[in-house]
Motif scaffolding. Structure first.
Motif, PDB file in Angstrom:
ATOM      1  N   LEU A 135       0.839  -1.193   0.000  1.00  0.00           N
ATOM      2  CA  LEU A 135       0.000   0.000   0.000  1.00  0.00           C
ATOM      3  C   LEU A 135       0.873   1.241   0.000  1.00  0.00           C
ATOM      4  CD1 LEU A 135      -2.890   1.123   0.238  1.00  0.00           C
ATOM      5  CD2 LEU A 135      -2.569   1.152   2.703  1.00  0.00           C
ATOM      6  N   LEU A 136       0.564   2.138  -0.919  1.00  0.00           N
ATOM      7  CA  LEU A 136       1.212   3.449  -0.947  1.00  0.00           C
ATOM      8  C   LEU A 136       0.124   4.477  -0.720  1.00  0.00           C
ATOM      9  CD1 LEU A 136       3.488   5.448  -1.583  1.00  0.00           C
ATOM     10  CD2 LEU A 136       2.972   5.155  -3.996  1.00  0.00           C
ATOM     11  N   CYS A 137       0.229   5.221   0.374  1.00  0.00           N
ATOM     12  CA  CYS A 137      -0.817   6.200   0.652  1.00  0.00           C
ATOM     13  C   CYS A 137      -0.204   7.467   1.214  1.00  0.00           C
ATOM     14  CB  CYS A 137      -1.825   5.625   1.645  1.00  0.00           C
ATOM     15  SG  CYS A 137      -3.333   6.606   1.752  1.00  0.00           S
ATOM     16  N   LEU A 138      -0.432   8.563   0.530  1.00  0.00           N
ATOM     17  CA  LEU A 138       0.122   9.838   0.962  1.00  0.00           C
ATOM     18  C   LEU A 138      -0.988  10.837   1.243  1.00  0.00           C
ATOM     19  CD1 LEU A 138       3.241  10.125  -1.311  1.00  0.00           C
ATOM     20  CD2 LEU A 138       3.091   9.349   1.027  1.00  0.00           C
ATOM     21  N   GLY A 139      -1.858  10.457   2.125  1.00  0.00           N
ATOM     22  CA  GLY A 139      -2.848  11.347   2.706  1.00  0.00           C
ATOM     23  C   GLY A 139      -3.584  12.244   1.754  1.00  0.00           C
ATOM     24  N   ALA A 140      -3.593  13.545   2.129  1.00  0.00           N
ATOM     25  CA  ALA A 140      -4.463  14.507   1.471  1.00  0.00           C
ATOM     26  C   ALA A 140      -4.066  14.826   0.053  1.00  0.00           C
ATOM     27  CB  ALA A 140      -4.498  15.804   2.292  1.00  0.00           C
ATOM     28  N   ILE A 141      -2.856  14.421  -0.389  1.00  0.00           N
ATOM     29  CA  ILE A 141      -2.491  14.779  -1.755  1.00  0.00           C
ATOM     30  C   ILE A 141      -3.153  13.858  -2.763  1.00  0.00           C
ATOM     31  CG2 ILE A 141      -0.274  15.686  -1.011  1.00  0.00           C
ATOM     32  CD1 ILE A 141       1.040  13.234  -2.226  1.00  0.00           C
ATOM     33  N   GLY A 142      -3.843  12.827  -2.302  1.00  0.00           N
ATOM     34  CA  GLY A 142      -4.557  11.955  -3.224  1.00  0.00           C
ATOM     35  C   GLY A 142      -3.661  10.922  -3.871  1.00  0.00           C
ATOM     36  N   LEU A 143      -2.480  10.668  -3.294  1.00  0.00           N
ATOM     37  CA  LEU A 143      -1.583   9.678  -3.854  1.00  0.00           C
ATOM     38  C   LEU A 143      -1.787   8.388  -3.082  1.00  0.00           C
ATOM     39  CD1 LEU A 143       0.804   9.021  -5.709  1.00  0.00           C
ATOM     40  CD2 LEU A 143       2.311   9.725  -3.867  1.00  0.00           C
ATOM     41  N   CYS A 144      -2.505   7.446  -3.686  1.00  0.00           N
ATOM     42  CA  CYS A 144      -2.817   6.231  -2.951  1.00  0.00           C
ATOM     43  C   CYS A 144      -2.853   5.065  -3.915  1.00  0.00           C
ATOM     44  CB  CYS A 144      -4.165   6.375  -2.241  1.00  0.00           C
ATOM     45  SG  CYS A 144      -4.531   4.994  -1.148  1.00  0.00           S
ATOM     46  N   GLY A 145      -2.115   4.005  -3.612  1.00  0.00           N
ATOM     47  CA  GLY A 145      -2.094   2.887  -4.540  1.00  0.00           C
ATOM     48  C   GLY A 145      -2.033   1.571  -3.801  1.00  0.00           C
ATOM     49  N   ALA A 146      -2.526   0.517  -4.423  1.00  0.00           N
ATOM     50  CA  ALA A 146      -2.416  -0.829  -3.876  1.00  0.00           C
ATOM     51  C   ALA A 146      -2.447  -1.796  -5.037  1.00  0.00           C
ATOM     52  CB  ALA A 146      -3.568  -1.113  -2.919  1.00  0.00           C
ATOM     53  N   VAL A 147      -1.958  -3.003  -4.774  1.00  0.00           N
ATOM     54  CA  VAL A 147      -1.956  -4.016  -5.821  1.00  0.00           C
ATOM     55  C   VAL A 147      -2.542  -5.294  -5.266  1.00  0.00           C
ATOM     56  CG1 VAL A 147      -0.021  -3.058  -7.090  1.00  0.00           C
ATOM     57  CG2 VAL A 147       0.425  -4.594  -5.205  1.00  0.00           C
ATOM     58  N   GLY A 148      -2.528  -6.356  -6.099  1.00  0.00           N
ATOM     59  CA  GLY A 148      -2.989  -7.657  -5.626  1.00  0.00           C
ATOM     60  C   GLY A 148      -4.460  -7.656  -5.279  1.00  0.00           C
ATOM     61  N   ALA A 149      -4.784  -8.132  -4.051  1.00  0.00           N
ATOM     62  CA  ALA A 149      -6.172  -8.300  -3.636  1.00  0.00           C
ATOM     63  C   ALA A 149      -6.930  -6.987  -3.642  1.00  0.00           C
ATOM     64  CB  ALA A 149      -6.218  -8.922  -2.238  1.00  0.00           C
ATOM     65  N   ALA A 150      -6.269  -5.903  -3.207  1.00  0.00           N
ATOM     66  CA  ALA A 150      -6.941  -4.604  -3.194  1.00  0.00           C
ATOM     67  C   ALA A 150      -7.337  -4.192  -4.600  1.00  0.00           C
ATOM     68  CB  ALA A 150      -6.029  -3.556  -2.557  1.00  0.00           C
ATOM     69  N   ARG A 151      -6.482  -4.463  -5.556  1.00  0.00           N
ATOM     70  CA  ARG A 151      -6.786  -4.100  -6.937  1.00  0.00           C
ATOM     71  C   ARG A 151      -7.984  -4.897  -7.443  1.00  0.00           C
ATOM     72  NH1 ARG A 151      -1.847  -3.908 -10.677  1.00  0.00           N
ATOM     73  NH2 ARG A 151      -1.833  -1.816  -9.825  1.00  0.00           N
ATOM     74  N   ALA A 152      -8.029  -6.184  -7.099  1.00  0.00           N
ATOM     75  CA  ALA A 152      -9.142  -7.008  -7.553  1.00  0.00           C
ATOM     76  C   ALA A 152     -10.454  -6.514  -6.977  1.00  0.00           C
ATOM     77  CB  ALA A 152      -8.900  -8.465  -7.159  1.00  0.00           C
ATOM     78  N   ALA A 153     -10.442  -6.067  -5.719  1.00  0.00           N
ATOM     79  CA  ALA A 153     -11.666  -5.609  -5.078  1.00  0.00           C
ATOM     80  C   ALA A 153     -12.115  -4.259  -5.616  1.00  0.00           C
ATOM     81  CB  ALA A 153     -11.450  -5.529  -3.565  1.00  0.00           C
ATOM     82  N   ASP A 154     -11.180  -3.387  -5.867  1.00  0.00           N
ATOM     83  CA  ASP A 154     -11.521  -2.036  -6.312  1.00  0.00           C
ATOM     84  C   ASP A 154     -10.401  -1.516  -7.204  1.00  0.00           C
ATOM     85  OD1 ASP A 154     -12.271   0.538  -6.735  1.00  0.00           O
ATOM     86  OD2 ASP A 154     -12.164   1.174  -4.637  1.00  0.00           O
ATOM     87  N   PRO A 155     -10.553  -1.594  -8.520  1.00  0.00           N
ATOM     88  CA  PRO A 155      -9.483  -1.163  -9.425  1.00  0.00           C
ATOM     89  C   PRO A 155      -9.039   0.277  -9.178  1.00  0.00           C
ATOM     90  CG  PRO A 155     -11.208  -2.317 -10.635  1.00  0.00           C
ATOM     91  CD  PRO A 155     -11.725  -2.112  -9.244  1.00  0.00           C
ATOM     92  N   ASP A 156      -9.964   1.174  -8.820  1.00  0.00           N
ATOM     93  CA  ASP A 156      -9.595   2.570  -8.605  1.00  0.00           C
ATOM     94  C   ASP A 156      -8.706   2.749  -7.381  1.00  0.00           C
ATOM     95  OD1 ASP A 156     -10.787   3.564 -10.831  1.00  0.00           O
ATOM     96  OD2 ASP A 156     -12.690   4.039  -9.846  1.00  0.00           O
ATOM     97  N   ALA A 157      -8.760   1.801  -6.438  1.00  0.00           N
ATOM     98  CA  ALA A 157      -7.930   1.918  -5.242  1.00  0.00           C
ATOM     99  C   ALA A 157      -6.452   1.789  -5.572  1.00  0.00           C
ATOM    100  CB  ALA A 157      -8.328   0.851  -4.219  1.00  0.00           C
ATOM    101  N   ALA A 158      -6.159   1.174  -6.715  1.00  0.00           N
ATOM    102  CA  ALA A 158      -4.764   0.980  -7.109  1.00  0.00           C
ATOM    103  C   ALA A 158      -4.198   2.186  -7.842  1.00  0.00           C
ATOM    104  CB  ALA A 158      -4.656  -0.256  -8.004  1.00  0.00           C
ATOM    105  N   ARG A 159      -5.046   3.145  -8.175  1.00  0.00           N
ATOM    106  CA  ARG A 159      -4.585   4.303  -8.937  1.00  0.00           C
ATOM    107  C   ARG A 159      -3.870   5.276  -8.004  1.00  0.00           C
ATOM    108  NH1 ARG A 159      -6.856   4.894 -13.852  1.00  0.00           N
ATOM    109  NH2 ARG A 159      -6.704   7.150 -13.805  1.00  0.00           N
ATOM    110  N   ILE A 160      -2.786   5.835  -8.486  1.00  0.00           N
ATOM    111  CA  ILE A 160      -2.054   6.813  -7.695  1.00  0.00           C
ATOM    112  C   ILE A 160      -1.969   8.094  -8.506  1.00  0.00           C
ATOM    113  CG2 ILE A 160      -0.759   5.090  -6.417  1.00  0.00           C
ATOM    114  CD1 ILE A 160       1.554   5.556  -8.266  1.00  0.00           C
ATOM    115  N   ARG A 161      -2.199   9.195  -7.855  1.00  0.00           N
ATOM    116  CA  ARG A 161      -2.324  10.454  -8.584  1.00  0.00           C
ATOM    117  C   ARG A 161      -1.688  11.608  -7.808  1.00  0.00           C
ATOM    118  NH1 ARG A 161      -7.309   8.213  -7.946  1.00  0.00           N
ATOM    119  NH2 ARG A 161      -8.347   7.303  -9.774  1.00  0.00           N
ATOM    120  N   LEU A 162      -1.192  12.557  -8.557  1.00  0.00           N
ATOM    121  CA  LEU A 162      -0.864  13.868  -8.012  1.00  0.00           C
ATOM    122  C   LEU A 162      -1.813  14.840  -8.700  1.00  0.00           C
ATOM    123  CD1 LEU A 162       3.043  14.065  -7.936  1.00  0.00           C
ATOM    124  CD2 LEU A 162       1.495  14.223  -5.998  1.00  0.00           C
ATOM    125  N   PRO A 163      -2.898  15.248  -8.051  1.00  0.00           N
ATOM    126  CA  PRO A 163      -3.866  16.122  -8.706  1.00  0.00           C
ATOM    127  C   PRO A 163      -3.247  17.461  -9.089  1.00  0.00           C
ATOM    128  CG  PRO A 163      -4.324  15.934  -6.355  1.00  0.00           C
ATOM    129  CD  PRO A 163      -3.273  14.932  -6.655  1.00  0.00           C
TER     130      PRO A 163
END
Length: 467
Positions: free
Chosen positions: A11-39
């Motif tokens: 899991l990569l999660c950087l709080g309020a900047i919206g940078l959050c990513g996961a792979v494996g089981a998390a991705r299967a459950a929610d594809p958007d949860a694996a997306r990481i962004r710098l808005p």
């Protein structure tokens, strides 16, 4: 930079900047949860200045980071060192900012991380200030972009030229092994290649430079349509755009400058350099030409470097330092560039051992990777390390602004973060072995052997060459 193995849950999660990513089981459950962004929000002023704003209200600070699309690769022969010289001149004052007051303004405002850097591909300037001093930072940056030449005179120019020459002496000419990097670059890149010379330039070219030469360099490269400004942090995007328009909008654009083109070809055969230096320990440097930044193979070479020397479990580190005990240290890295890149291995011998011993062990380990590949566990460690370093770096506001500028410069996409991480997620053990075979062949490289020699300069000289 980078990441982790398929099938794992990291899991990569950087709080309020919206940078959050996961792979494996998390991705299967929610594809958007694996997306990481710098808005970000992106716009361009009428004069060509590209503006990117990134909003983050976690801390009441804001980073101003501007990249000029000029580096040492864009310098003309006879003018080597101009890009770096200008990094110094830019801090000395402008029309409305008196000599030597730039830092003073910012220090009194509570600024941090105030500096500039020059590389082969770009020059950047940055400062992080309290939110309520954003206007000061924008005014200072705009004044030197628009009015530097109203201030620079022969005294300022001559003074900073001496500062740069002294910096070269400290970091290269009077440093142990200091000139080895130049000898390797000159052997790896042909004389017509933009990466053939050091970014710091040559003292001969700096001595020949005139104030008119410097002014022409500025008029060519330091124009709004050759720059990207990133403002990141505790900001209101709309209000920030108005401030940028107020201070930068009136600066006229210039003619689009012509940038350097790649002319690099791999060395024809292996090139051997014998270097004499007044050092205590022998050293070997092995260098190959490799694909440019973000091109296919670039990420895999990052991972391969980690497999070789990433921590105490790296293959070369374990072999040379622990098992054979012939090396004091060893490092490997992919030095990525806009036109091409360089993969380099540097090993320093323990007393009583030679560069030839080090090279033989390095070649054996590379041959094993070319033949048998890398293990999944090695790739897992490499990916995880890149992911962790990326995450920790992006926690810093200034580093985040600089990363956005890096993406703009090298890919044209300020929101490239997700694709960047995917490069490492999708890398396989087979792909890492393939880049070792295709990009690191034993017959197309430069090998520099540094041998201790009492009467040689500390920085090194090519064997047989006397002062």
């Amino acid at each position: 930079m980078r990441h982790h193995p398929p099938g794992s849950v990291v899991l990569l999660c950087l709080g309020a900047i919206g940078l959050c990513g996961a792979v494996g089981a998390a991705r299967a459950a929610d594809p958007d949860a694996a997306r990481i962004r710098l808005p970000i929000e992106q716009t361009r002023l009428a004069n060509g200045l590209e503006l990117i704003v990134h909003e983050d209200h976690r801390t009441p600070i804001v980073s101003v980071d501007i990249w000029y699309n000029v580096g040492s690769k864009d310098e003309d022969p006879g003018h080597f060192g101009f890009a770096h010289l200008f990094e110094h001149v830019m801090f000395q004052g402008s029309k409305h900012v008196p000599e030597d007051t730039y830092f003073r303004y910012l220090e009194r405002a509570g600024a941090s991380s105030v500096n500039g850097t020059t590389a082969e591909d770009r020059t950047n300037y940055f400062e992080t200030v309290p939110t309520n001093r954003l206007e000061l930072a924008l005014w200072l940056e705009s004044d030197r972009m628009g009015f530097l030449l109203d201030h620079v005179d022969q005294k300022t120019f001559a003074g900073q030229r001496e500062v740069v020459k002294n910096e070269r002496r400290q970091n290269y000419e009077n440093a142990p092994y200091g000139m080895v990097v130049q000898f390797v670059n000159e052997a790896l890149y042909p004389p017509s290649d933009p990466y053939h010379h050091l970014a710091i330039g040559s003292p001969e070219d700096l001595d020949r430079a005139t104030l008119d030469d410097v002014k022409q360099f500025f008029r060519t490269w330091y124009v709004p349509n050759n720059a990207t400004l990133v403002v990141a942090g505790d900001i209101d995007p709309g209000a920030t755009r108005k401030l940028v328009e107020r201070y930068f909008g009136p600066i006229p654009s210039g003619a689009p400058p012509e940038h350097a083109k790649a002319v690099t070809v791999p060395p024809d055969g292996e090139r051997r350099l014998e270097i004499e230096a007044a050092v205590q320990l022998p050293r070997v440097v092995v260098a190959w030409l490799t694909p440019r930044f973000f091109a296919p193979g670039d990420a895999e070479l990052d991972l391969l470097a980690h497999v070789l020397t990433g921590g105490k479990t790296g293959r070369l580190y374990r072999r040379l330092v622990y098992d054979d005990q012939i090396a004091q240290d060893v490092s490997a890295f992919q030095e990525s560039g806009e036109l091409s890149s360089k993969f380099e291995i540097v090993a320093t011998a323990k007393p009583g051992h030679s560069p030839d011993e080090l090279l033989a062990a390095i070649d054996e380990e590379l041959a094993r990777i070319r033949d048998a590949g890398v293990k999944d566990a090695e790739l897992t460690r490499a990916r995880t390390d890149f992911l962790a370093r990326k995450a920790f770096r992006l926690e810093n506001e200034g580093a985040r602004a600089d990363t956005i500028n890096e993406y703009v410069h090298y890919t044209g996409d300020p929101a490239y973060l997700e694709k960047d991480v995917e490069r490492y997620e999708k890398s396989t053990a087979a792909a890492v072995a393939e880049v070792a075979r295709s990009w690191l062949p034993p017959g197309q490289r430069v090998v520099a052997a540094v041998r201790p020699t009492k009467d040689a300069p500390l920085c090194g000289r090519l064997a047989g060459k006397k002062p």
